[in-house]
Scaffold this motif. Structure first.
Motif, PDB file in Angstrom:
ATOM      1  N   ALA A  87       0.816  -0.942   0.026  1.00 25.49           N
ATOM      2  CA  ALA A  87      -0.211   0.237   0.170  1.00 25.49           C
ATOM      3  C   ALA A  87       1.335   1.448  -0.099  1.00 25.49           C
ATOM      4  CB  ALA A  87      -1.024   0.239   1.200  1.00 25.49           C
ATOM      5  N   ASP A 108      -4.172  -1.363  -0.866  1.00 21.36           N
ATOM      6  CA  ASP A 108      -5.605  -1.661   0.233  1.00 21.36           C
ATOM      7  C   ASP A 108      -6.635  -1.126  -0.220  1.00 21.36           C
ATOM      8  OD1 ASP A 108      -5.026   1.195   0.011  1.00 21.36           O
ATOM      9  OD2 ASP A 108      -4.354   1.873   1.725  1.00 21.36           O
ATOM     10  N   ALA A 165      -6.861   0.603   6.228  1.00 20.72           N
ATOM     11  CA  ALA A 165      -6.288  -0.044   6.730  1.00 20.72           C
ATOM     12  C   ALA A 165      -7.362  -1.457   7.543  1.00 20.72           C
ATOM     13  CB  ALA A 165      -4.753   0.092   7.359  1.00 20.72           C
ATOM     14  N   VAL A 199     -10.167  -2.378   5.798  1.00 17.21           N
ATOM     15  CA  VAL A 199      -9.146  -3.394   4.890  1.00 17.21           C
ATOM     16  C   VAL A 199     -10.407  -5.146   5.404  1.00 17.21           C
ATOM     17  CG1 VAL A 199      -8.219  -5.123   3.638  1.00 17.21           C
ATOM     18  CG2 VAL A 199      -8.128  -2.915   2.941  1.00 17.21           C
ATOM     19  N   HIS A 248     -11.538   6.335   3.151  1.00 15.13           N
ATOM     20  CA  HIS A 248     -10.763   6.057   1.431  1.00 15.13           C
ATOM     21  C   HIS A 248     -11.347   7.690   0.617  1.00 15.13           C
ATOM     22  CE1 HIS A 248      -9.466   2.266   1.159  1.00 15.13           C
ATOM     23  NE2 HIS A 248     -10.265   1.753   2.341  1.00 15.13           N
ATOM     24  N   GLY A 279      -5.651  -7.267   6.051  1.00 18.13           N
ATOM     25  CA  GLY A 279      -5.879  -5.724   6.132  1.00 18.13           C
ATOM     26  C   GLY A 279      -5.192  -5.426   7.442  1.00 18.13           C
ATOM     27  N   LEU A 289      -1.795  -4.745   7.151  1.00 20.77           N
ATOM     28  CA  LEU A 289      -1.739  -3.380   6.611  1.00 20.77           C
ATOM     29  C   LEU A 289      -1.788  -2.041   7.180  1.00 20.77           C
ATOM     30  CD1 LEU A 289      -3.986  -2.878   3.268  1.00 20.77           C
ATOM     31  CD2 LEU A 289      -1.774  -2.976   3.292  1.00 20.77           C
TER      32      LEU A 289
END
Length: 189
Positions: A17, A39, A92, A95, A124, A182, A185
């Motif tokens: 990401a 991501d 993150a 996700v 996002h 996720g 991340l």
């Protein structure tokens, strides 16, 4: 099954990401490319997959529509200067939350699932909008990331239909892998 394995291999080979730094945010083309960070890509495909699994008929478009609306509002807020601490971590975490949503499938009420989708999309969008430099063209950039987001949702809808036909362990494995990515991340954020 072969398509699912190919997709999993491609996602596994994708770059990590780096969706929110070190790239341009001035043009339609930069907006088109932006959601291809790991991501964003995983989140947007997951929305389509969940929608295909949990919603019936034309209602399958509710997930992508909720994501696009909340992302656009979040992007406008981000471009206007609204920033929230921990946005990268929240992206993150989104996700992982969407992976958990896939595990819950249709057992979760539709409104709750759409709420998860909208919250994820807002973060996002905030990241998209916050990256727009002074003097940047928000409309062209937003159109670009909106088009790619829609394409990823459509891909997710197709993948979701394929996964509905697969054995249950395939679904659980894909959802668990998404949740794990996720969380990884999140650790990196």
């Amino acid at each position: 099954m072969k398509k699912i394995l190919i997709l999993a291999a491609l996602l596994g080979a994708a770059a990590s990401a780096s969706a929110h730094t070190g790239h341009g945010t001035h043009s339609l083309f930069e907006g088109l490319a932006h959601p291809l960070g790991l991501d964003h890509l995983l989140a947007m495909v997951a929305v389509g997959v969940w929608s295909a699994a949990a919603l019936q008929g034309a209602r399958r478009w509710l997930g992508p529509a909720a994501f696009l609306a909340a992302m656009t509002l979040g992007a406008a807020a981000g471009a206007a200067g609204l920033g929230l601490p921990g946005t990268e971590g929240a992206i993150a975490l989104s996700v992982a939350a969407l992976g958990a949503l896939l595990l819950a499938g249709a057992r979760l009420p539709t409104a709750a699932g759409l709420g998860v989708v909208a919250v994820a999309a807002t973060f996002h969008g905030l990241a998209h909008g916050a990256e727009l430099p002074a003097g940047g063209t928000f409309a062209a950039y937003a159109l670009g990331f909106g088009v790619t987001t829609t394409a990823l949702h459509v891909a997710g809808l197709g993948l979701g239909r394929a996964l509905r036909q697969a054995q249950a362990w395939v679904w659980r494995t894909a959802a668990g892998a998404l949740t794990a990515v996720g969380l990884l991340l999140l650790v990196r954020a």
